[in-house]
Design a protein around this motif. Sequence first.
Motif, PDB file in Angstrom:
ATOM      1  N   ARG A   1     -18.461   4.559   2.149  1.00 12.95           N
ATOM      2  CA  ARG A   1     -17.584   5.708   2.382  1.00 12.95           C
ATOM      3  C   ARG A   1     -16.331   5.587   1.506  1.00 12.95           C
TER       4      ARG A   1
ATOM      5  N   THR B   1     -10.839   0.800   4.330  1.00 12.54           N
ATOM      6  CA  THR B   1      -9.735   1.592   4.863  1.00 12.54           C
ATOM      7  C   THR B   1      -8.818   0.667   5.664  1.00 12.54           C
ATOM      8  N   SER B   2      -7.807   1.246   6.296  1.00 12.96           N
ATOM      9  CA  SER B   2      -6.847   0.421   7.034  1.00 12.96           C
ATOM     10  C   SER B   2      -7.382   0.014   8.406  1.00 12.96           C
TER      11      SER B   2
ATOM     12  N   THR C   1      -7.114   3.298  10.552  1.00 13.29           N
ATOM     13  CA  THR C   1      -8.210   4.273  10.535  1.00 13.29           C
ATOM     14  C   THR C   1      -9.491   3.666  11.113  1.00 13.29           C
TER      15      THR C   1
HETATM   16  N1  PCA Z   1      -6.833   5.828   6.080  1.00 10.19           N
HETATM   17  C1  PCA Z   1      -7.138   7.026   5.328  1.00 10.19           C
HETATM   18  C2  PCA Z   1      -6.463   6.825   4.025  1.00 10.19           C
HETATM   19  C3  PCA Z   1      -6.185   5.380   3.916  1.00 10.19           C
HETATM   20  C4  PCA Z   1      -6.334   4.871   5.290  1.00 10.19           C
HETATM   21  O1  PCA Z   1      -6.008   3.781   5.682  1.00 10.19           O
HETATM   22  C5  PCA Z   1      -8.613   7.153   5.094  1.00 10.19           C
HETATM   23  O2  PCA Z   1      -9.368   6.239   5.410  1.00 10.19           O
HETATM   24  O3  PCA Z   1      -9.027   8.173   4.522  1.00 10.19           O
END
Ligand code: PCA
Length: 327
Positions: free
Chosen positions: A168, A207-208, A211
């Motif tokens: 993703r 991602t973080s 998220t």
């Molecule tokens: N969350 C958002 C942008 C970066 C993040 O940590 C995402 O996953 O789209």
Amino acid sequence: MKVCKSVLATLAGIIVGLGMTANVIGATWDMPTPYPDKTFHTQNIAIFADEVSKATGGKLEIKIHSAGSLFKHPEIKNAVRAGQVPIGEFFLSLLSNEHQVFGADSQPFLATNYKDAKKLWDAQRPVVTALLDKQGLMPLFSVAWPPQGLYTKKEIKTVDDLKGIKFRTYNATLELFANLIGAAPTQVEVPDIPQAFSTGRVDAMITSPSTGANSKAWDFVTHYTDIQAWLPKNIVVVNKKAFGKLDKKTRNTILAAAKAAETRGWEMSMKETSEKTQILKDKGIIVVTPSAELMSGLKKIGASMLEKWKKDAGSEGEKLLKAYQAK
Ligand code: PCA
């Protein structure tokens, strides 16, 4: 009498159409964001909206439309530019297709902690401001997401372990990174992450912790490798024309609230990192410190991407990097 009534009705219609509240005491600004309500960024802009409302005595209300409900993520910037909405939030590096300097914060391993991310934003802000100004836009504030980590369904010890995995992604830079590690990228917006995993469209993501936890990543992956690859940012921009139509006091109120929102947002982000990583652990995800081999493999790819970025980002990119490295 009849004519009078219909004229009044038309006038009322125009006023409502202009986004004024019916009793004409003030204006309502619609503010789209791609991210859901429980995202810390969205909570931060909610406080910002509240502060503006209070400080203007209700003369300016900012109404947040979260999770891409008013405009889809890729449309938000142009909606603000075209004046369809006066203000909006989006992922800054999405604009890297317009100019590479917008994507500096998504370059793998260029800035990997809050201190460096802040330095990078200080260096990036004037360049980003000048580019957006040409489009009739003005940045109000920008806030980093927590460091980006790797979510997978197995342990990842080397870059080779990522080969062929359906991945993703959320911007062109991550798509390139995924391609270079030999994975198969698919762009998916945050609200659609759980479904993309449950339907098998993707099997991994970067991602973080934020998220990941908000998407309930424990439902679809087993491992979180804390590679701290970069800290990408959201940005809130206004349409300069809409902003210019406000009286000076209201403009100053917005600028002050924006400044506070930026400081608060970065603090919220830092807090998120530890809190949400702990939630991942508590929910049974194996949180892994990356192996030296994995990190050196990923960093090698990052270094080659930075070389390409430098070429593509031209003199503005050079200026930005110089300013970043000088700080
Ligand atoms: N969350 C958002 C942008 C970066 C993040 O940590 C995402 O996953 O789209």
